[in-house]
Design a protein around this motif. Structure first.
Motif, PDB file in Angstrom:
ATOM      1  N   SER A 195     -24.824 -80.466  79.625  1.00  0.00           N
ATOM      2  CA  SER A 195     -25.197 -79.270  78.549  1.00  0.00           C
ATOM      3  C   SER A 195     -26.349 -80.151  78.053  1.00  0.00           C
ATOM      4  O   SER A 195     -26.501 -81.177  77.544  1.00  0.00           O
ATOM      5  CB  SER A 195     -24.078 -79.172  77.496  1.00  0.00           C
ATOM      6  OG  SER A 195     -24.793 -78.038  76.465  1.00  0.00           O
ATOM      7  N   GLY A 196     -27.699 -79.216  78.280  1.00  0.00           N
ATOM      8  CA  GLY A 196     -29.015 -79.786  77.581  1.00  0.00           C
ATOM      9  C   GLY A 196     -29.854 -80.245  78.762  1.00  0.00           C
ATOM     10  O   GLY A 196     -30.815 -80.924  78.554  1.00  0.00           O
ATOM     11  N   ILE A 197     -29.366 -80.628  79.886  1.00  0.00           N
ATOM     12  CA  ILE A 197     -30.061 -81.178  81.161  1.00  0.00           C
ATOM     13  C   ILE A 197     -31.258 -80.479  81.528  1.00  0.00           C
ATOM     14  O   ILE A 197     -32.050 -80.864  82.432  1.00  0.00           O
ATOM     15  CB  ILE A 197     -29.106 -81.490  82.073  1.00  0.00           C
ATOM     16  CG1 ILE A 197     -29.567 -82.811  82.932  1.00  0.00           C
ATOM     17  CG2 ILE A 197     -28.750 -80.505  83.192  1.00  0.00           C
ATOM     18  CD1 ILE A 197     -29.681 -83.945  82.181  1.00  0.00           C
ATOM     19  N   GLU A 382     -39.936 -95.599  72.894  1.00  0.00           N
ATOM     20  CA  GLU A 382     -38.865 -94.972  71.896  1.00  0.00           C
ATOM     21  C   GLU A 382     -38.173 -93.622  72.082  1.00  0.00           C
ATOM     22  O   GLU A 382     -36.773 -93.408  72.166  1.00  0.00           O
ATOM     23  CB  GLU A 382     -39.436 -95.140  70.409  1.00  0.00           C
ATOM     24  CG  GLU A 382     -39.524 -96.823  69.985  1.00  0.00           C
ATOM     25  CD  GLU A 382     -39.652 -96.913  68.480  1.00  0.00           C
ATOM     26  OE1 GLU A 382     -38.419 -97.101  67.917  1.00  0.00           O
ATOM     27  OE2 GLU A 382     -40.641 -96.428  68.102  1.00  0.00           O
ATOM     28  N   ILE A 383     -39.014 -92.618  72.322  1.00  0.00           N
ATOM     29  CA  ILE A 383     -38.443 -91.254  72.559  1.00  0.00           C
ATOM     30  C   ILE A 383     -37.664 -91.255  73.790  1.00  0.00           C
ATOM     31  O   ILE A 383     -36.434 -90.745  73.886  1.00  0.00           O
ATOM     32  CB  ILE A 383     -39.620 -90.229  72.818  1.00  0.00           C
ATOM     33  CG1 ILE A 383     -40.569 -90.294  71.537  1.00  0.00           C
ATOM     34  CG2 ILE A 383     -38.992 -88.845  73.300  1.00  0.00           C
ATOM     35  CD1 ILE A 383     -39.579 -89.543  70.354  1.00  0.00           C
ATOM     36  N   PHE A 384     -37.947 -92.030  75.026  1.00  0.00           N
ATOM     37  CA  PHE A 384     -36.857 -92.311  75.944  1.00  0.00           C
ATOM     38  C   PHE A 384     -35.879 -92.918  75.815  1.00  0.00           C
ATOM     39  O   PHE A 384     -34.593 -92.501  76.215  1.00  0.00           O
ATOM     40  CB  PHE A 384     -38.008 -92.759  77.327  1.00  0.00           C
ATOM     41  CG  PHE A 384     -37.156 -93.108  78.436  1.00  0.00           C
ATOM     42  CD1 PHE A 384     -36.692 -91.851  79.171  1.00  0.00           C
ATOM     43  CD2 PHE A 384     -36.752 -94.265  78.939  1.00  0.00           C
ATOM     44  CE1 PHE A 384     -36.057 -92.046  80.396  1.00  0.00           C
ATOM     45  CE2 PHE A 384     -35.914 -94.457  80.174  1.00  0.00           C
ATOM     46  CZ  PHE A 384     -35.630 -93.522  80.875  1.00  0.00           C
ATOM     47  N   GLU A 385     -35.966 -94.159  75.069  1.00  0.00           N
ATOM     48  CA  GLU A 385     -34.881 -94.907  74.915  1.00  0.00           C
ATOM     49  C   GLU A 385     -33.766 -94.115  73.795  1.00  0.00           C
ATOM     50  O   GLU A 385     -32.411 -94.080  74.072  1.00  0.00           O
ATOM     51  CB  GLU A 385     -35.184 -96.104  74.150  1.00  0.00           C
ATOM     52  CG  GLU A 385     -34.156 -97.350  74.017  1.00  0.00           C
ATOM     53  CD  GLU A 385     -33.103 -97.040  72.824  1.00  0.00           C
ATOM     54  OE1 GLU A 385     -31.698 -97.383  72.832  1.00  0.00           O
ATOM     55  OE2 GLU A 385     -33.713 -96.608  71.818  1.00  0.00           O
ATOM     56  N   ILE A 386     -34.133 -93.229  73.085  1.00  0.00           N
ATOM     57  CA  ILE A 386     -33.250 -92.595  72.015  1.00  0.00           C
ATOM     58  C   ILE A 386     -32.854 -91.293  72.736  1.00  0.00           C
ATOM     59  O   ILE A 386     -31.453 -90.869  72.578  1.00  0.00           O
ATOM     60  CB  ILE A 386     -34.204 -91.781  70.820  1.00  0.00           C
ATOM     61  CG1 ILE A 386     -34.398 -93.350  69.771  1.00  0.00           C
ATOM     62  CG2 ILE A 386     -33.422 -90.947  70.090  1.00  0.00           C
ATOM     63  CD1 ILE A 386     -35.523 -92.784  68.818  1.00  0.00           C
ATOM     64  N   THR A 387     -33.442 -90.568  73.428  1.00  0.00           N
ATOM     65  CA  THR A 387     -32.890 -89.372  74.214  1.00  0.00           C
ATOM     66  C   THR A 387     -32.454 -89.480  75.371  1.00  0.00           C
ATOM     67  O   THR A 387     -31.674 -88.809  75.957  1.00  0.00           O
ATOM     68  CB  THR A 387     -34.131 -88.267  74.397  1.00  0.00           C
ATOM     69  OG1 THR A 387     -35.032 -88.814  75.235  1.00  0.00           O
ATOM     70  CG2 THR A 387     -34.757 -87.968  72.990  1.00  0.00           C
ATOM     71  N   LEU A 392     -33.060 -81.379  76.201  1.00  0.00           N
ATOM     72  CA  LEU A 392     -32.730 -80.977  75.186  1.00  0.00           C
ATOM     73  C   LEU A 392     -32.898 -81.589  74.071  1.00  0.00           C
ATOM     74  O   LEU A 392     -33.737 -80.954  72.896  1.00  0.00           O
ATOM     75  CB  LEU A 392     -31.046 -80.408  74.903  1.00  0.00           C
ATOM     76  CG  LEU A 392     -30.818 -79.617  73.750  1.00  0.00           C
ATOM     77  CD1 LEU A 392     -31.526 -78.464  73.602  1.00  0.00           C
ATOM     78  CD2 LEU A 392     -29.455 -79.350  73.872  1.00  0.00           C
ATOM     79  N   ALA A 393     -32.626 -82.828  73.996  1.00  0.00           N
ATOM     80  CA  ALA A 393     -32.928 -83.619  72.994  1.00  0.00           C
ATOM     81  C   ALA A 393     -34.243 -83.973  72.687  1.00  0.00           C
ATOM     82  O   ALA A 393     -34.808 -84.354  71.623  1.00  0.00           O
ATOM     83  CB  ALA A 393     -32.246 -85.274  73.308  1.00  0.00           C
TER      84      ALA A 393
END
Length: 960
Positions: A195-197, A382-387, A392-393
């Motif tokens: 979900s969210g992919i 960081e955006i890539f590492e967090i999400t 969706l994230a």
């Protein structure tokens, strides 16, 4: 969320102090002190509300809950007080209403005495809660919590960005290949992933592509809620394919199968189903979709795992969508932050990013000079590492960061870095929700009561928000305008998805992602804001304040429970499908009808929105429920409303769109708070009260003549949407005079009563209706009194629909000069002539053109400078048609004459068209659709092309 509850109560207290000052004499000091105390609590509770979600300290959760309960108790006391006051005033002449209550000592003293006692009790409880803050050191904990994030930049400026696909190039190619190539047998393609992919975004990108539209004779898409009968899936598909077949609807399951098989026989079709969660009876669905041996396809979007989804078609491997890679993540984040598309591997990517950061006032130096690009690269990493590359994230997080200065980004990302990887998405959603202003929190949580996986009409949602009291008034703006700005803010933050804009550029259709929907439901339930169930058998009905009942599996849901604290009830049931499947069993078919006797037991109700319930009548006691502001009853079995609805002195909206109600009591038309009346065929009286707040009148029929220049519309100076039929020559003079005052009108639909009644077009050309954007004229147009040489004065008109109008070439030349016209629909017998010519000076802004059922038209000439911006053309119902594409001075038409043209949809044509010259490039854009339907539906289908996705709506849900 407790802070939002307190905000709402504080707003009610403020409104009460202004509007009911005479009633509050003697208790105004108590209310002022109570309001001051709640304001202090609200300041502290904003921090504690965030801490409560983490569960770090049980005292925090208890304190938040108790404070929220006190706010609800204040609301109960106020509503009971106002209910008694309103009931006391009901039925009296206007000049006596205030005089009686203000001067009758017995009533006055009694009601105020009760109010003062309850206020004292509430103040004592608030003191106890405040003492507990010191006792359990809750205030000390507050200082250690992260401060509430307050938006520093408005995100609403980027609310209307289109959804783009990033990083899924291989998946796009694979899906295209599966749809266009391969086995001649019908096959089922399942698109699976977390979900969210981005499954739906990817599927719609392909579904709407020109190649797919040209390849398939018939396309249909439906969105379905999670829990639905498989046979209803077929029913929805048939409804989408045959929206005009009202008298031919199948009445049994067998008839549904037979009708679908017959309609699709021999056609290459594509069916897309979004939201399927099980394959329990999947074979029964396939049985209704014939295998014509011509490469028909069924596309399913599902959250099921690969192995489960493989059951749909064991011969076709499911297409699994995976997370974005680092480049795809950068591209999506870049697009959402800056509203532009760029490739992350371009050599100028970093310099472009920095320039846009400065331009958007997001960038403030927080490092040594020369480190900007290095820090920006660190942000992307960081955006890539967090999400982890979950689209969706990325969308929600970028919507949140866009409201902050760049200096705050590191603080936000550091909070997310320390979260467990498995909980980061939920943490992102919680962080974005906590950042919302209190009023926006209530508006967002209201989506928890909407059915999952469907599309909703923004106007409907805003009207509910207004009735609930969620919106904060602003000088110079209507509440509906404020609601639109709230929606735009939620869309810009990525928490609500835009589906379609309205003709004025506002929000029309929206949806919410299922992951955000689940978060909203969890938060709403935790905070006792709203409860969602499939029936009314609740364990604690005495505490429910907002109840949403959704059931698509049962034909009747018992509604005998009492809800004494209820403010809102939203229902969505399966009436239409159940009725159709049993309609041949006779008048007494054993169907059970809801009598709505539970409603009067909920004396505080403000919102009633019932869809799909089988209702024959509304109890007369509804007239005593004076708090009601929104009453929506969409039931095909409802034929009348009680006269007592004229006592609903606070009513703002009446929505009876799908009912058979034709008349309402005259006193209803004198309710001064009325803003919206949405009906099917409701008789419009010749005399109404001073309805100066009215904004929407649709589905009305003029049953009585109007006297000269006097009409019931004259005082409706804020009217925006008007749809009226049954017009005769007795109405034109008064209507023309009313138009001089309706300066806010943006949508106008006029339908003549019969073919011999002509619509005088001059009443639309005398510098009135300057803001009109959509005009629909059904009936012959009288141009005899119009100076045909004058320019028509509708400067903002962008959509014109003509039906049965019988206009001539001169008329077409003049409307071609309208500067803002983008959509032109010439429907059944709207043109009187065998030849039509689009001149060089005409239709310079038109992007969508529909011509259907113009039986006498045989030749259409397009000059080289006409319709230069055209993208889509739909042609239907011509026995024969010759299209001449002229070049300059009669020269051969160049291929770039219509450089923007994407598609020509042709249907219901008995013979091939003749196109001159044949090599103009026009023929290459033709998509022949094998479909038999009415011209109106061809029109809608054509104008829904591209990314207009309201075709996703299933059955009797929320689109209208």
């Amino acid at each position: 969320m407790a802070s939002a509850s307190i905000t709402f109560v504080l707003n009610r207290l403020g409104e009460l102090a202004v509007k009911e000052a005479a009633l509050l004499r003697g208790v105004d000091d108590d209310i002022r002190l109570l309001r001051d105390k709640l304001e202090w609590l609200q300041t502290f509770i904003q921090h504690a509300d965030q801490e409560r979600r983490t569960g770090a300290n049980k005292y925090i959760g208890l304190w938040v809950r108790q404070t929220r309960d006190v706010a609800y108790e204040v609301e109960d006391v106020l509503d009971e007080f106002l209910r008694k006051a309103d009931l006391e005033r009901l039925g009296l002449p206007e000049w006596k209403k205030w005089l009686k209550f203000a001067t009758t000592c017995t009533t006055q003293v009694s009601v105020r005495h009760v109010l003062r006692d309850k206020m004292d009790s509430i103040k004592n409880r608030l003191k106890e809660i405040s003492d507990n803050v010191d006792k359990y050191k809750i205030e000390q904990l507050q200082s250690s919590t992260s401060s509430a994030q307050n938006p520093t930049n408005s995100a609403a400026a980027s609310w209307d960005e289109e959804n783009e696909v990033f990083g899924f190039e291989e998946e796009l190619k694979a899906l295209n290949s599966q749809l266009l190539e391969g086995d001649k047998k019908r096959s089922v393609i399942a698109i699976v992933g977390e979900s969210g992919i981005g499954k739906s975004t990817l599927a719609w990108k392909v579904y709407d592509s020109p190649d797919i539209r040209r390849h398939f004779d018939q396309r249909v898409s439906i969105n379905i809620p999670p829990h639905i009968r498989d046979t209803d899936i077929l029913y929805f598909i048939y409804n989408r394919l045959r929206p005009d077949a009202h008298d031919e609807k199948p009445s049994t399951i067998q008839e549904v199968h037979t009708a679908l098989s017959s309609h699709l026989k021999g056609k290459r079709y594509l069916v897309m189903v979004d939201g399927l969660v099980n394959f329990t009876n999947w074979n029964s669905v396939l049985h209704g979709l014939p295998d014509n041996g011509n490469s028909s396809r069924i596309m399913i979007i599902t959250r099921l795992e690969d192995k489960e989804a493989a059951y749909a078609d064991p011969k076709v491997l499911p297409l699994k969508i995976n997370y974005l890679d680092e480049n795809g993540c950068k591209e999506l984040f870049y697009h959402k932050i800056f509203g532009v598309k760029n490739k992350s591997h371009d050599k100028d990517f970093w310099s472009k990013s920095l320039r846009l950061l400065h331009k958007a006032s997001l960038w403030q130096l927080w490092s040594l000079p020369g480190k900007e690009e290095e820090n920006l690269k660190k942000i992307y990493e960081e955006i890539f590492e967090i999400t982890q590359g979950l689209p969706l994230a990325i969308v929600v997080l970028s919507g949140f960061l866009r409201t902050k200065n760049f200096t705050e980004w590191d603080k936000v990302l550091s909070q997310l870095r320390t979260s467990e990887k498995s909980k980061r998405v939920k943490r992102i959603l919680a962080l974005c929700f906590d950042d919302l202003p209190s009023r926006l929190k209530s508006c967002f949580l209201y989506f928890a009561g909407m059915p999952e996986n469907l599309i909703f009409n923004a106007r409907h949602i805003v009207r509910l928000w207004v009735a609930e009291g969620f919106l904060k008034p602003k000088k110079g703006k209507t509440m509906e305008d404020i609601g639109q700005s709230y929606l735009k803010e939620l869309i810009s933050r990525g928490m609500i998805n835009l589906v379609r804009k309205d003709p004025s550029g506002g929000v029309w259709l929206v949806t919410i992602h299922d992951r955000l929907h689940a978060f909203a439901q969890s938060e709403a339930h935790e905070e006792s804001f709203l409860e969602v169930h499939d029936n009314a058998d609740l364990l604690t009905p005495n505490s429910v304040r907002r109840l949403c009942l959704q059931n698509y599996m049962q034909s009747h849901v018992p509604m005998d429970t009492s809800f004494p604290k209820l403010r809102s009830i939203l229902c969505d049931f399966s009436e239409e499908r159940a009725n159709n499947l049993v309609k041949n069993q006779g008048e007494h078919n054993g169907l059970r009808y809801h009598d709505l006797q539970f409603l009067p037991k909920s004396k505080f109700l403000r919102v009633i929105d019932l869809r799909g319930m089988r209702i024959r009548k509304v109890p007369n006691a509804i007239g005593n429920m004076v708090h009601i502001r929104y009453m929506g009853i969409r039931s095909s079995s409802l034929a009348e409303l009680p006269s007592s609805i004229g006592r609903l002195i606070n009513l703002q909206t009446l929505d009876i769109k799908r009912s058979r109600v034709k008349n309402v009591t005259q006193t209803f038309w004198e309710i001064p708070t009325l803003r919206h009346v949405v009906a099917n065929r409701l008789n419009f009286p010749k005399s109404v009260g001073v309805l100066s707040n009215m904004q929407t009148l649709t589905g009305l029929v003029c049953s009585d003549p109007w006297e000269k220049s006097i009409s019931p519309l004259h005082h409706m100076v804020y009217l925006r949407h008007l749809e009226i039929s049954g017009l005769t020559s007795d109405h034109w003079e008064a209507l023309a005079d009313a138009f001089k005052k309706l300066e806010s009108l943006v949508y106008l639909h006029l339908a003549a009563k019969s073919s011999d009644v002509k619509i005088p077009f001059n009443m639309l050309t005398e510098f009135t209706l300057q803001r009109l954007q959509v005009l629909e004229l059904y009936g012959a147009i009288n141009m005899s009194d119009t100076d045909i040489e004058e320019r028509y004065t509708l400067p903002n008109l962008n959509r014109l629909v003509l039906k049965l109008s019988m206009v001539n070439q001169t008329f077409m030349n003049r409307i071609g000069e309208l500067p803002s016209l983008k959509e032109l629909v010439l429907s059944e017998n709207s043109y009187d002539g065998s030849e039509l010519r689009f001149s060089d000076s005409g239709f310079n802004s038109v992007t969508n053109l529909v011509m259907a059922d113009l039986k006498d038209l045989h030749e259409w000439t397009i000059r080289p400078m006409s319709i230069p911006m055209i993208k889509r053309i739909a042609l239907s119902g011509f026995s024969k048609l010759k299209i001449k594409l002229e070049g300059h001075d009669g020269a051969k038409c160049p291929k770039d004459l219509m450089a923007n043209l994407e598609e020509v949809v042709v249907c219901n044509m008995h013979e091939d068209m003749i196109i001159e010259p044949a090599d103009s490039g026009f023929s290459e854009k033709i998509n022949k659709v094998a479909i038999k339907t009415k011209s109106e539906d061809i029109m809608d289908a054509a104008l829904r092309a591209g990314r207009w996705r309201e075709s996703m709506v299933a059955g009797n849900m929320y689109q209208y």
